[in-house]
Design a protein around this motif. Structure first.
Motif, mmCIF file in Angstrom:
data_model
loop_
_atom_site.group_PDB
_atom_site.id
_atom_site.type_symbol
_atom_site.label_atom_id
_atom_site.label_comp_id
_atom_site.label_asym_id
_atom_site.label_seq_id
_atom_site.Cartn_x
_atom_site.Cartn_y
_atom_site.Cartn_z
ATOM 1 N N UNK A 1 32.622 33.673 36.862
ATOM 2 C CA UNK A 1 33.428 34.702 37.898
ATOM 3 C C UNK A 1 33.713 35.970 37.262
ATOM 4 N N UNK A 2 33.640 36.055 35.852
ATOM 5 C CA UNK A 2 34.018 37.137 35.271
ATOM 6 C C UNK A 2 32.987 38.439 35.269
ATOM 7 N N UNK A 3 31.686 37.945 35.724
ATOM 8 C CA UNK A 3 30.922 39.081 35.482
ATOM 9 C C UNK A 3 30.948 40.060 36.575
ATOM 10 N N UNK A 4 31.064 41.015 36.301
ATOM 11 C CA UNK A 4 31.362 42.342 37.393
ATOM 12 C C UNK A 4 32.661 42.368 38.053
ATOM 13 N N UNK A 5 33.503 41.602 37.380
ATOM 14 C CA UNK A 5 34.905 41.260 38.017
ATOM 15 C C UNK A 5 35.580 42.685 37.827
ATOM 16 N N UNK A 6 36.245 43.580 38.863
ATOM 17 C CA UNK A 6 36.964 44.702 38.622
ATOM 18 C C UNK A 6 38.436 44.608 38.063
ATOM 19 N N UNK A 7 38.799 43.386 38.163
ATOM 20 C CA UNK A 7 40.348 43.091 37.798
ATOM 21 C C UNK A 7 40.300 42.620 36.586
ATOM 22 N N UNK A 8 39.142 42.653 35.555
ATOM 23 C CA UNK A 8 38.947 41.848 34.262
ATOM 24 C C UNK A 8 39.640 42.959 33.345
ATOM 25 N N UNK A 9 40.757 42.182 32.495
ATOM 26 C CA UNK A 9 41.428 42.892 31.335
ATOM 27 C C UNK A 9 41.319 41.880 30.319
ATOM 28 N N UNK A 10 42.164 42.316 28.912
ATOM 29 C CA UNK A 10 42.024 41.373 28.018
ATOM 30 C C UNK A 10 43.099 40.458 28.418
ATOM 31 N N UNK A 11 42.606 38.934 28.193
ATOM 32 C CA UNK A 11 43.473 38.057 28.397
ATOM 33 C C UNK A 11 43.521 37.359 29.703
ATOM 34 N N UNK A 12 43.121 37.968 30.535
ATOM 35 C CA UNK A 12 43.061 37.667 31.936
ATOM 36 C C UNK A 12 42.559 36.467 32.388
ATOM 37 N N UNK A 13 41.963 35.595 31.581
ATOM 38 C CA UNK A 13 41.673 34.192 31.628
ATOM 39 C C UNK A 13 42.787 33.070 31.879
ATOM 40 N N UNK A 14 43.660 33.552 31.233
ATOM 41 C CA UNK A 14 45.095 32.653 31.388
ATOM 42 C C UNK A 14 45.639 32.899 32.856
ATOM 43 N N UNK A 15 45.530 33.926 33.530
ATOM 44 C CA UNK A 15 45.971 34.048 34.803
ATOM 45 C C UNK A 15 44.883 34.179 36.104
ATOM 46 N N UNK A 16 43.844 33.912 35.697
ATOM 47 C CA UNK A 16 42.979 34.011 37.068
ATOM 48 C C UNK A 16 42.534 32.790 37.462
ATOM 49 N N UNK A 17 42.848 32.497 38.828
ATOM 50 C CA UNK A 17 42.333 31.410 39.409
ATOM 51 C C UNK A 17 41.118 31.123 39.461
ATOM 52 N N UNK A 18 40.161 32.022 39.798
ATOM 53 C CA UNK A 18 38.665 31.814 40.024
ATOM 54 C C UNK A 18 38.049 31.444 38.335
ATOM 55 N N UNK A 19 38.550 32.037 37.384
ATOM 56 C CA UNK A 19 38.310 31.302 35.990
ATOM 57 C C UNK A 19 38.548 29.880 35.945
ATOM 58 N N UNK A 20 39.866 29.571 36.553
ATOM 59 C CA UNK A 20 40.716 28.281 36.268
ATOM 60 C C UNK A 20 39.505 27.265 37.084
ATOM 61 N N UNK A 21 39.227 27.574 38.085
ATOM 62 C CA UNK A 21 38.282 26.590 38.850
ATOM 63 C C UNK A 21 36.974 26.529 38.095
ATOM 64 N N UNK A 22 36.331 27.780 37.545
ATOM 65 C CA UNK A 22 35.138 27.485 36.690
ATOM 66 C C UNK A 22 35.572 26.697 35.400
#
Length: 56
Positions: free
Chosen positions: A4-25
């Motif tokens: 889900x991170x590819x081409x994500x416009x909301x991506x910032x350093x450390x965003x995996x800990x708060x991203x629901x899409x990444x959590x599901x992935x």
């Protein structure tokens, strides 16, 4: 399964800990890795039992 991170416009350093899409992935990745681990351990168990029974 696409990352889900590819081409994500909301991506910032450390965003995996708060991203629901990444959590599901990540759940899918962890489940797949757990299945691989279980199959490997079961295969090792069978090989050990076979060796103990047949001496091979």
């Amino acid at each position: 399964m696409s990352v889900p991170c590819k081409d994500c416009t909301k991506r910032v350093l450390g965003c995996h800990s708060n991203c629901k899409d990444y959590a599901e992935y990540r759940k899918g990745i962890d489940k797949a890795n757990g299945n691989k681990s279980w199959h490997r351990e079961y295969g090792e168990y069978r090989a050990t039992v076979r060796k103990n029974i047949y001496g091979k």
